[in-house]
Design an enzyme around this catalytic site. Structure first.
Site, PDB file in Angstrom:
ATOM      1  N   GLY A  21       0.827  -1.196   0.000  1.00  0.00           N
ATOM      2  CA  GLY A  21       0.000   0.000   0.000  1.00  0.00           C
ATOM      3  C   GLY A  21       0.861   1.245   0.000  1.00  0.00           C
ATOM      4  N   GLY A  23       0.485   5.799  -0.336  1.00  0.00           N
ATOM      5  CA  GLY A  23      -0.345   6.980  -0.527  1.00  0.00           C
ATOM      6  C   GLY A  23       0.365   8.199  -0.008  1.00  0.00           C
ATOM      7  CB  VAL A  28       1.148  -0.412   4.302  1.00  0.00           C
ATOM      8  CG1 VAL A  28       0.949  -1.645   5.183  1.00  0.00           C
ATOM      9  CG2 VAL A  28       0.460   0.797   4.922  1.00  0.00           C
ATOM     10  CG  ASP A 140     -11.757   7.772   7.869  1.00  0.00           C
ATOM     11  OD1 ASP A 140     -12.796   8.033   7.218  1.00  0.00           O
ATOM     12  OD2 ASP A 140     -10.641   7.641   7.333  1.00  0.00           O
TER      13      ASP A 140
END
Length: 392
Positions: A21, A23, A28, A140
């Site tokens: 992952g 972003g 990750v 969230d």
């Protein structure tokens, strides 16, 4: 990014095996813990991202602190944290399954039995968080933050913007700031008000609505604010007539505009349990675990078994198991020190802080003498002391 890639070993212990992952807030990796011989997830913020966006580091620090306060089967477990040449990282349990957002993308919507089964687990995790002496609010909740383990267990993840109102958990978002994922956000969050446990219940209701119908109750658009603040969502049965009316009613109650009209997470958990009871309707078939490759079996070891007890929340049993494992090892070997370290951590989690502190001091000296100050286990033991002191 410079210095961070597959093959790098963090703190002499955690090898990065695969980027899973990436972003704006960091990366990750799937990694491997060489000491305990288990796969882990490693979330990190490299220095260049931290320099450009201080919120990335703040979010990771917040996630570490929140997860360190929690231990529940339906909440991701944090194992360790550290700094590797200016790169802040946190080590967590590795979850092999997809997230509920992946399932939603693949299938359009989920079966009623699946929604009830997964929803009950999320409700159990929220009931735990909201029932703490100082409640933790996730802020969230959305399908992509609900991950499945290989055994079908749902884990609540990503506590980067979680808050514990009334605690000394530092705030890096001001009251009045709109924070969260808009299509799953409660009306009060959308207006910049303080989020409490009812806000999580609303977002959870929006997740259940999406799992049942294929999308959140309100899609983004020009009149989104008007709709989320003033209009009820379309009834679930409009899209799925086969959904039990009791389940549909529960979801719509969770999506109430007023926080006072929403059920608590504990009430949601109880209601979901009753929906699948005989007499309400035919009991749905409970789905098996998702189809994912099983992990390699861990080596047979009393230490490994004790570690699994600790990470699953069975702290008292873990304390005893670490003690028994220690007695089976030759004194001052790495295995002996690892078992004693587990006993220290379990004792601290049980509230035996004075005893754990005494054991820790003795353990640090033994590890330095036996393994040396630069050994990964010695460093992990010392970091544990630093983290526990910082929480006082």
């Amino acid at each position: 990014m410079a210095g961070i890639d597959v093959g790098v070993v963090l703190a002499g212990r955690f090898r990065l095996d695969e980027l899973i992952g990436q972003g704006g807030m960091g990366m990750v990796f799937r990694g491997r813990d060489h000491i305990l011989e288990r796969d882990v997830a490693v979330k990190l913020v490299p220095p260049d991202i931290a320099a450009m966006d201080g919120a990335a580091t703040a979010r990771l620090n917040r996630e570490i602190r929140v997860l360190a306060m929690t231990q529940h089967p339906n909440i991701v477990t944090v194992y360790d944290r550290g700094d590797h040449g200016g790169t802040l990282f946190v080590v967590m349990e590795f979850l092999r399954g997809p997230d509920l957002g992946d399932l939603l993308s693949q299938h359009g919507f989920l079966g009623v039995a699946e929604v009830i089964t997964y929803g009950a687990q999320v409700a159990a995790g929220l009931t735990f968080l909201h029932g703490l002496p100082i409640p933790i609010v996730h802020r969230d909740l959305k399908p992509s933050n609900l991950l499945l383990n290989q055994d079908g267990t749902v884990k609540i993840c990503d506590f980067g913007i979680a808050i514990a109102p009334g605690s000394n958990l530092e705030r890096y978002t001001r009251v009045g700031a709109v924070i969260g994922t808009p299509v799953y956000m409660s009306p009060e969050q959308f207006q910049g008000e303080e989020a409490g446990p009812p806000s999580d219940v609303y977002s959870f209701g929006a997740v259940l609505y999406a799992l049942l119908t294929g999308g959140p109750p309100f899609q983004d658009g020009a009149d989104y604010l008007v709709r989320i603040l003033g209009r009820p969502p379309e009834p679930v049965e409009t899209f799925r007539p086969e959904v039990p009316r009791r389940l549909s009613a529960l979801v719509h109650a969770m999506l109430a505009k007023s926080v006072d009209e929403r059920p608590t997470a504990a009430e949601v958990l109880r209601e979901l349990g009753e929906i699948v009871q005989p007499g309400d309707r035919e009991r749905p078939e409970i789905p098996g675990p998702p189809t994912v490759a099983p992990p390699p079996p861990p080596p047979a070891s009393g230490i490994d078994a004790a570690e699994r007890l600790l990470t699953s929340g069975r702290t008292a049993e873990a304390y005893a198991a670490f003690g028994a494992a220690r007695e089976r090892q030759a004194e001052r070997t790495p295995e002996y020190l690892t078992a004693e370290f587990g006993r220290v951590r379990a004792g601290h989690a049980l509230g035996r802080e004075a005893e754990a502190a005494i054991r820790w001091v003795r353990l640090v000296e033994q590890a330095r003498q036996t393994l040396g100050p630069t050994h990964p286990l010695t460093q992990a033991i010392e970091r544990f002391g630093e983290v526990t002191r910082s929480r006082r």
